[in-house]
Design a protein around this motif. Sequence first.
Motif, short mmCIF file in Angstrom:
data_model
loop_
_atom_site.label_atom_id
_atom_site.label_comp_id
_atom_site.label_asym_id
_atom_site.label_seq_id
_atom_site.Cartn_x
_atom_site.Cartn_y
_atom_site.Cartn_z
N LEU A 137 0.83 -1.20 0.00
CA LEU A 137 0.00 0.00 0.00
C LEU A 137 0.87 1.25 0.00
N ARG A 138 1.92 1.26 0.81
CA ARG A 138 2.81 2.43 0.84
C ARG A 138 3.48 2.65 -0.52
N ALA A 139 3.85 1.56 -1.21
CA ALA A 139 4.44 1.69 -2.54
C ALA A 139 3.43 2.32 -3.51
N LEU A 140 2.17 1.94 -3.37
CA LEU A 140 1.12 2.52 -4.22
C LEU A 140 0.91 3.99 -3.87
N TRP A 141 0.91 4.32 -2.57
CA TRP A 141 0.80 5.72 -2.17
C TRP A 141 1.94 6.54 -2.76
N THR A 142 3.14 6.00 -2.70
CA THR A 142 4.31 6.71 -3.24
C THR A 142 4.11 7.02 -4.72
N GLU A 143 3.58 6.06 -5.46
CA GLU A 143 3.33 6.28 -6.88
C GLU A 143 2.28 7.36 -7.10
N VAL A 144 1.21 7.33 -6.31
CA VAL A 144 0.14 8.32 -6.44
C VAL A 144 0.69 9.72 -6.15
N PHE A 145 1.43 9.85 -5.05
CA PHE A 145 1.96 11.17 -4.70
C PHE A 145 3.01 11.63 -5.71
N ALA A 146 3.79 10.72 -6.26
CA ALA A 146 4.76 11.10 -7.30
C ALA A 146 4.03 11.66 -8.51
N GLU A 147 2.97 11.00 -8.91
CA GLU A 147 2.18 11.50 -10.05
C GLU A 147 1.59 12.87 -9.73
N LEU A 148 1.01 13.01 -8.55
CA LEU A 148 0.43 14.29 -8.14
C LEU A 148 1.47 15.40 -8.15
N PHE A 149 2.59 15.18 -7.48
CA PHE A 149 3.55 16.26 -7.33
C PHE A 149 4.37 16.52 -8.59
N ASP A 150 4.55 15.53 -9.44
CA ASP A 150 5.15 15.81 -10.75
C ASP A 150 4.25 16.75 -11.53
N ARG A 151 2.96 16.51 -11.44
CA ARG A 151 1.98 17.38 -12.11
C ARG A 151 2.01 18.79 -11.52
N LEU A 152 2.04 18.89 -10.20
CA LEU A 152 2.04 20.21 -9.56
C LEU A 152 3.34 20.97 -9.83
N ASP A 153 4.45 20.25 -9.91
CA ASP A 153 5.72 20.91 -10.26
C ASP A 153 5.64 21.51 -11.65
N ARG A 154 5.03 20.80 -12.59
CA ARG A 154 4.86 21.33 -13.95
C ARG A 154 3.95 22.56 -13.95
N VAL A 155 2.87 22.50 -13.18
CA VAL A 155 1.95 23.64 -13.07
C VAL A 155 2.69 24.84 -12.49
N ALA A 156 3.44 24.64 -11.43
CA ALA A 156 4.17 25.74 -10.79
C ALA A 156 5.19 26.35 -11.75
#
Length: 187
Positions: A48-67
């Motif tokens: 589950l933690r590995a899946l969370w890590t993937e979800v947050f990586a996707e989220l924050f990669d997206r937010l870094d591009r937005v920023a």
Amino acid sequence: MRRHIADCALRLFQEDGYDAVSMRRLASEAGCTVMTLYRYFDRKIDILRALWTEVFAELFDRLDRVAAGEADPTHRLLAVSQGYVDFWLERREHYFLVFMSSGVTQSDVSVFVGDDGVVSRFNVLRESLAGALDGRPGEAELKLKSELLLCALNGIAHNLITISAYPWSEPQALVRAAVTAVLTRPE
């Protein structure tokens, strides 16, 4: 094999919930032995933690591009905040996986939240807020306002996802109000 196991776990966790899936069932679904699972993951929570890590990586990669795409600090904060809420609204299954998995203890979450790599990714919100505040607040106030913004954004996403029958205002209006509130200095 690690990827295959994680993909099977994601599907099962989304279909039946984290708490309802045993390692034996996961092994069966993945077409391997339980011993093979344990070769890749020590415990179910590690999957589950590995899946969370993937979800947050996707989220924050997206937010870094937005920023990176917004030069104006206030527009950047608004765009990053909106991107945060939109991510969860567009990926409701990820929201449930991260925030609403039954059978997950506070200590299970604490290990994940205590990971500096994960926590540091949230800095895109803090840095965007600091830029929009133009250095006005001290460290304590910036910390408080960053936490307040994150609570507001999570609350917006949570309510829009879990109480969808209520006629909420548009997500953009809610995010704009939250950002405006955090940027306002009490007199």
